[in-house]
Design a protein around this motif. Structure first.
Motif, short mmCIF file in Angstrom:
data_model
loop_
_atom_site.label_atom_id
_atom_site.label_comp_id
_atom_site.label_asym_id
_atom_site.label_seq_id
_atom_site.Cartn_x
_atom_site.Cartn_y
_atom_site.Cartn_z
N LEU A 58 0.84 -1.20 0.00
CA LEU A 58 0.00 0.00 0.00
C LEU A 58 0.87 1.25 0.00
O LEU A 58 0.45 2.32 -0.40
CB LEU A 58 -0.94 0.00 1.21
N PHE A 87 -7.50 -5.14 9.48
CA PHE A 87 -7.28 -3.76 9.90
C PHE A 87 -7.79 -3.53 11.32
O PHE A 87 -8.51 -4.34 11.89
CB PHE A 87 -7.96 -2.81 8.93
N VAL A 91 -13.27 -4.41 8.63
CA VAL A 91 -13.76 -4.07 7.30
C VAL A 91 -14.59 -5.23 6.79
O VAL A 91 -14.07 -6.31 6.56
CB VAL A 91 -12.58 -3.81 6.34
N TYR A 93 -17.97 -6.13 4.00
CA TYR A 93 -18.83 -5.59 2.94
C TYR A 93 -20.26 -5.68 3.46
O TYR A 93 -20.84 -6.76 3.54
CB TYR A 93 -18.61 -6.36 1.65
N ASN A 108 -13.30 -13.14 -6.71
CA ASN A 108 -12.57 -12.14 -7.48
C ASN A 108 -11.44 -12.76 -8.27
O ASN A 108 -11.03 -12.25 -9.30
CB ASN A 108 -11.97 -11.09 -6.54
N PRO C 182 -9.09 2.07 5.02
CA PRO C 182 -8.95 0.61 5.08
C PRO C 182 -9.91 -0.15 4.18
O PRO C 182 -9.58 -1.23 3.69
CB PRO C 182 -9.20 0.28 6.55
N TYR C 183 -11.10 0.41 3.92
CA TYR C 183 -12.04 -0.29 3.04
C TYR C 183 -11.45 -0.46 1.65
O TYR C 183 -11.54 -1.52 1.04
CB TYR C 183 -13.36 0.47 2.97
N GLN C 185 -8.27 -0.34 0.94
CA GLN C 185 -7.09 -1.20 1.04
C GLN C 185 -7.49 -2.66 1.09
O GLN C 185 -6.91 -3.51 0.40
CB GLN C 185 -6.27 -0.79 2.27
N ALA C 186 -8.51 -2.95 1.92
CA ALA C 186 -8.97 -4.34 2.04
C ALA C 186 -9.46 -4.83 0.67
O ALA C 186 -9.17 -5.96 0.28
CB ALA C 186 -10.09 -4.43 3.06
N ALA C 187 -10.16 -3.98 -0.05
CA ALA C 187 -10.69 -4.39 -1.35
C ALA C 187 -9.55 -4.69 -2.32
O ALA C 187 -9.60 -5.64 -3.08
CB ALA C 187 -11.57 -3.29 -1.91
N LYS C 188 -8.50 -3.85 -2.28
CA LYS C 188 -7.34 -4.09 -3.14
C LYS C 188 -6.76 -5.46 -2.83
O LYS C 188 -6.45 -6.24 -3.73
CB LYS C 188 -6.27 -3.04 -2.84
N ALA C 192 -10.47 -7.04 -5.49
CA ALA C 192 -11.74 -6.57 -6.04
C ALA C 192 -11.50 -5.66 -7.24
O ALA C 192 -10.56 -4.87 -7.25
CB ALA C 192 -12.52 -5.82 -4.97
N ALA C 196 -16.40 -3.73 -8.49
CA ALA C 196 -16.75 -4.35 -7.21
C ALA C 196 -16.57 -3.37 -6.06
O ALA C 196 -17.37 -3.33 -5.14
CB ALA C 196 -15.90 -5.60 -6.98
N ARG C 199 -19.57 -1.19 -6.28
CA ARG C 199 -20.80 -1.90 -5.97
C ARG C 199 -20.90 -2.29 -4.49
O ARG C 199 -21.95 -2.22 -3.89
CB ARG C 199 -20.87 -3.15 -6.87
N TYR C 200 -19.77 -2.72 -3.89
CA TYR C 200 -19.85 -3.28 -2.53
C TYR C 200 -19.33 -2.35 -1.44
O TYR C 200 -19.56 -2.59 -0.27
CB TYR C 200 -19.09 -4.61 -2.48
N ILE C 201 -18.59 -1.32 -1.81
CA ILE C 201 -18.11 -0.39 -0.78
C ILE C 201 -18.73 0.98 -0.97
O ILE C 201 -19.45 1.48 -0.11
CB ILE C 201 -16.57 -0.29 -0.80
N PRO C 204 -22.89 1.13 -1.12
CA PRO C 204 -23.54 0.96 0.20
C PRO C 204 -23.24 2.10 1.16
O PRO C 204 -24.12 2.53 1.92
CB PRO C 204 -22.92 -0.34 0.73
N LYS C 205 -22.02 2.63 1.12
CA LYS C 205 -21.68 3.70 2.05
C LYS C 205 -22.30 5.02 1.63
O LYS C 205 -22.40 5.95 2.44
CB LYS C 205 -20.15 3.87 2.14
N LYS C 207 -25.34 5.14 0.35
CA LYS C 207 -26.78 4.92 0.33
C LYS C 207 -27.53 6.05 1.02
O LYS C 207 -28.50 6.58 0.52
CB LYS C 207 -27.08 3.58 1.02
#
Lengths: 362, 359, 288
Positions: A58, A87, A91, A93, A108, C182-183, C185-188, C192, C196, C199-201, C204-205, C207
């Protein structure tokens, strides 16, 4: 799983770093053994999170290389490095179920659906999430969510390392216990290379076999929990590990002994105290390694804190404040308390470093 | 002296705080101990007047203050998050409550300097909060609460967002700063060890109800019920359901020991036996009556001078906290001993029938 | 210090506010109600007519048509503004000097008075002298919003999109900025795709803010008057006569006070219903 290695790695968040203060991470070489449980321990701002983000990709280091099993991955993106990370704040979904969350990293990557199902089932079982699989992840408690983020790493079989960035911060003490021992069990079961970043010495010591203590962008000591505890190489390590930390008091030296308030005290690294200038000398001894006895140095008891399993006694020797541990069933001294230091665990420090060991440092 | 008389709080049919009566005295920390969502914050907000109780009255120094607005209550509060005015300097932040009450310039300066001295903020007075570390920011927030000398000071998990070592340091400072002051201090925490270190009085909370209130050590050593004992144990309590029959105490899982010593007088019945992890020993203690069991090692956690052994003891998940570094093979069998005087025994309703002595 | 006796004089202090509300809302509304249930032939002579006006309005084709036009218009601008706004918000920079620039640029259309917007677009789109009108015709497309219903519609919708997409952008941007790093980063790390992540982060956030954006835009567009009135005057023919424009035509053009009063009450109730939905959704979100 892979061995992770840093080759002369350094990082600065400033474009043109100038002077040591500009470097968040000072040059370092470090090897993280394959399959080990490692911890990175240090206070806020010591560079431990930077280091973790460099491993996961990162953050790109300013200089130096990151190697996974001798392969240079410095230029690879996070998703190419096959790293899993948990983290500080869970986190998940929100719109997905627990099952979909766990399956996400595999889907994925185009893993076959039968494998996805099997793997999710297995991991959910290990983490105790089986009964929640079809629930929406958003409504779960913090510890369940943290388990999900952990699970998203565990489902993959191509993971080089699992990284934990203070994963228990938002978890209540009694659940911290459960989750921490779960992690340890998982490590024993899967043999993952795990790197756990924390400021909490208990978490680091209990989780890891190998701990890197960092301070101000530098590695202060690398060792097993016992080494860090019994023989800290730097006063910072002595202070940072243990609760309360090591007693560190200025002292003089006299012919192989440390001297405090005119009292000679035997020390473990006696050789270092034989032929050295007496500048910036400190004596370091843990509260666990001082005991009350009948024929020791007279002291005054200032305060006693009872924490159940033991009592922490604050004493003064002349004007020097020290803390002493007294185990639960041992009696406190009444009148005329006297103390003795355990010479095997009483160390002399010069300029902060363990005397006789500081040659390699400035 | 803050007195809560039958205070309760219901929101939309849900009980947030069950009927509670407490008398919190100045001069020592009053600790609210309980896990997240056990009602600590709600109780504090009720004390502060930020929320109104559904039933009950709130008295401060014999005066009924129920329904009185917060601004007229002389209350200071410190939160988990480091809340300061971002555009004001540290000095102005600390001075802000005094400016609001219109003190003279000279008085303000004197008091700000004094409080800044206590909390080691004197060299930082000209800085802005965001230039400070987390520990320093929280010190500013605490200084702001202290400077107006409020009669009621509420500290809601003030150390939880700090580094472990900073927590240790600031906790000691808090003890010193509040020692001998007139204010009534209430301190919320989830950490049993923190409660023990702060001393004073402790109220344990479980799902919105205060399960016990008394001197901290008394609550720790002699909890009145199982819920209190659980709340006040870290690592968690080792528990087993046991039946006393004749002079044996045993259960279906194969745990069994003689009902010696104080356990002799126990009526024949089913009980929950519990002991704290540091009372589960690996070598036989010198005691008049000792219970013995065999356990299987699940994991060992070594934390410096002590180890935590996670054990499977006849199907019960127990933890032994020992004062030596011991590394065992997984699944190794070990002998375990408990001085029967260290047992906490609870009847089927969870009330305490026996608890360890303490001095 | 507590249990003070209630002082009835305190109610007096509420009088100015009550008077204001009365003159501002209650009295005009009551006048409208008065007109809606009576028939008048002038000279202040009124006859009771019950719900006759309401029946007429609700059964009239004219009302149906303008209501339909209104709904189509609102649906069209929502269908364009929401996705477009989200898209712009996602592509806007989150850091650096670009942020301030983008935000100012986005805020500009919102600062222009409605009638000016109408006039601007009117001039811009005129086929003979307007920059836009001439350019489009120059491309070989026949375009005259004063005569072609479709051209008029497109111009109205484009004008609204130009004026109000920024609001959606700003709200979405605020929502996006609140998503912790972090969202991403986690997706990376989870591998994703960009879709994605959206669509998923992000979705929804967002909304919450998007619900607000949709409701705000829907209510606003439902009450639109000034801009299309200045631009097309409801024409050509009646093709862009939305509810509010129709209402003004009936009330002030034809002076059918009874019909107009009934229609405005129906219109008012529709808006009130929307407000209620809006309020309920927002407060329920707040509680979560």
């Amino acid at each position: 799983m892979a061995e992770i290695q840093f080759d002369n790695l350094a990082h600065s968040y400033i474009k043109a770093p100038d002077g040591a203060d500009d470097w968040a991470l000072k040059p370092l070489d470090q090897r993280w053994e394959d399959g080990g449980a490692h911890a990175l321990l240090g206070p806020s701002g010591c560079g431990k999170s930077t280091l973790l983000n460099i491993i996961s990709g990162l953050v790109a280091p300013t200089t130096g290389r990151v190697l996974f099993d001798d392969e240079d991955v410095t230029a690879l993106r996070p998703e190419q490095r096959n790293i899993a990370q948990v983290f500080q704040f869970p986190v998940v979904y929100d719109t997905m179920t627990v099952h979909q969350n766990l399956a996400f990293p595999m889907r994925n990557r185009g893993v076959a659906e039968t494998d996805v199902q099997r793997r999710v089932g297995e991991i959910a079982d290990i983490l105790g999430l089986t009964s929640d699989l079809n629930r929406r992840a958003a409504g779960l408690t913090a510890d369940a969510k943290q388990k999900i983020s952990l699970g998203r790493g565990l489902v993959r079989d191509d993971v080089n390392a699992m990284l934990f960035d203070e994963p228990l911060t938002v978890i209540d003490p009694h659940l911290k216990w459960k989750l921490r021992s779960n992690l340890k069990l998982l490590h024993q079961r899967f043999d993952f290379t795990m790197i756990y970043v924390t400021h909490d010495q208990t978490e680091a010591l209990t989780f890891a076999d190998n701990i890197v203590v960092m301070n101000e962008g530098r590695v202060a000591q690398v060792g097993t929990p016992a080494e860090l505890f019994e023989r800290p190489r730097h006063t910072f390590v002595g202070h940072f590990i243990g609760s309360p930390g090591m007693n560190i008091v200025p002292c003089g030296i006299d012919n192989g002994c440390a001297v405090i308030a005119g009292r000679r005290i035997a020390i473990a690294n006696a050789n270092a105290a034989l032929h050295r200038g007496g500048r910036n000398m400190e004596l370091g001894v843990r509260p666990e390694h001082i005991r009350f006895c009948d024929d020791g140095i007279p002291v005054t008891v200032k305060r006693v804190d009872d924490v159940g399993r033991s009592r922490i006694v604050e004493i003064t020797l002349a004007d020097v404040r020290l803390k002493v541990f007294v185990l639960g069933n041992d009696a406190l001294p009444d009148a005329n308390p006297r103390i003795a230091f355990d010479p095997a665990y009483t160390h002399l420090y010069q300029n902060g470093w363990l005397a006789g060991e500081d040659a390699a440092h400035d | 002296m803050l007195e809560l008389a039958n205070i309760s709080k219901t929101v939309g049919g849900q009980t947030h705080i069950a009927e509670t009566s407490l008398a919190l005295a100045p001069g020592a920390f009053n600790i609210l101990l309980g896990p997240t969502l056990s009602g600590k914050t709600t109780l504090m907000r009720l004390m502060a007047g930020l929320e109104q109780p559904t039933t009950g009255r709130l008295h401060f120094n014999k005066q009924d203050v129920t329904g009185l607005s917060v601004r007229r209550r002389d209350v200071a509060m410190v939160y988990q998050q480091f809340i300061n005015y971002p555009t004001l300097t540290v000095y102005e932040n600390i001075a802000s409550p005094l400016r609001a009450s219109g003190e003279s310039k000279h008085d303000i300066d004197r008091r700000v300097q004094k409080v800044a001295g206590w909390l080691k903020l004197a060299p930082l007075l000209k800085r802005k909060p965001q230039e400070l570390s987390g520990g320093q920011q929280q010190r500013v927030a605490i200084a702001r609460a202290l400077v107006k000398n409020a009669r009621l000071v509420l500290l809601d998990e003030p150390l939880v967002n700090l580094d472990f070592k900073l927590r240790e340091e600031l906790r000691e400072e808090l003890l010193e700063v509040f020692a001998g002051r007139e204010s009534t201090v209430v301190y919320a925490t989830t950490d049993p060890t923190e409660a023990l270190l702060l001393g004073g009085n402790t109220a344990t909370l479980h799902e919105g109800a205060v399960t016990q209130f008394g001197p901290t050590r008394e609550v720790f050593y002699q909890p009145q019920d199982l819920l209190t004992a659980r709340t006040f144990s870290n690592p968690p309590l080792n528990e087993a359901t046991m039946v006393k029959s004749g002079n044996r105490i045993s259960n279906h899982n194969g745990l069994s020991f003689a009902a010696d010593g104080g356990l002799k007088s126990l009526a024949e019945n089913s009980y929950t036996f519990a002991c704290r992890p540091y009372h589960l020993l690996l070598s036989e203690p010198d005691a008049p009556s000792v219970a013995h069991a065999r356990g299987k090692i699940q994991i060992t956690e070594i934390a410096g001078s002590e180890s935590f052994l996670h054990l499977d003891v006849a199907g019960h998940e127990w933890v032994a906290q020992t004062h030596e570094i011991r590394d065992y093979q997984i699944n190794a069998e070990v002998d375990l001993f408990i001085d029967t005087r260290c047992f906490m025994v609870f009847d089927s309703t969870g009330r305490t029938v026996a608890a360890p002595e303490f001095s | 210090m507590i249990d003070r006796k209630p002082n009835p004089k305190a109610w007096l202090l509420l009088l100015p506010m009550l008077a204001l509300v009365a003159f501002n809302a209650v009295l005009p509304l009551m006048t409208v109600v008065n007109y809606s249930v009576q028939e008048t032939f002038g000279d202040n002579v009124f006859f009771w007519s019950g719900v006759e006006w309401f029946r007429q309005v609700l059964l009239s084709d004219r009302f149906h048509q303008s209501l339909l036009r209104q709904i189509i218009f609102s649906a069209a601008i929502l269908a364009i503004e929401i996705p477009l706004g989200v898209l712009i918000a996602i592509t806007m920079p989150r850091r650096g000097i670009g942020v301030a620039f983008c935000l100012v640029l986005m805020a500009l259309p919102l600062l222009i008075p409605w009638n000016v917007v109408g006039a601007m677009w009117n001039i811009l789109a005129l086929p003979d002298i307007g920059l836009l009108g001439r350019a489009v015709n120059g491309l070989g497309v026949s375009y005259n919003f004063t005569q072609q219903p479709l051209a008029a519609w497109i111009t109205c919708v484009v004008m609204d999109v130009w004026h109000w997409t920024s609001l959606v952008v700003l709200l979405s941007y605020a929502g996006l900025c609140a998503i912790p790093q972090p969202y991403y980063q986690a997706a990376k790390i989870d591998g994703a795709s960009r879709w994605a992540v959206f669509r998923y982060i992000e979705l929804p956030k967002m909304k919450h803010v998007l619900t607000i954006a949709i409701l705000l835009r829907f209510m606003d567009s439902f009450m639109i008057y000034t801009e299309p009135f200045v631009l097309t005057g409801g024409g050509p023919g009646n093709t862009t006569t939305f509810l509010s424009i129709d209402l003004v035509k009936i009330a002030l053009g034809q002076f059918d006070l009874g019909t107009a009063a009934a229609m405005s009450l129906i219109y008012f109730l529709i808006i009130l219903l929307l407000c209620w939905v809006f309020y309920t959704v927002i407060t329920r979100k707040g509680q979560q």
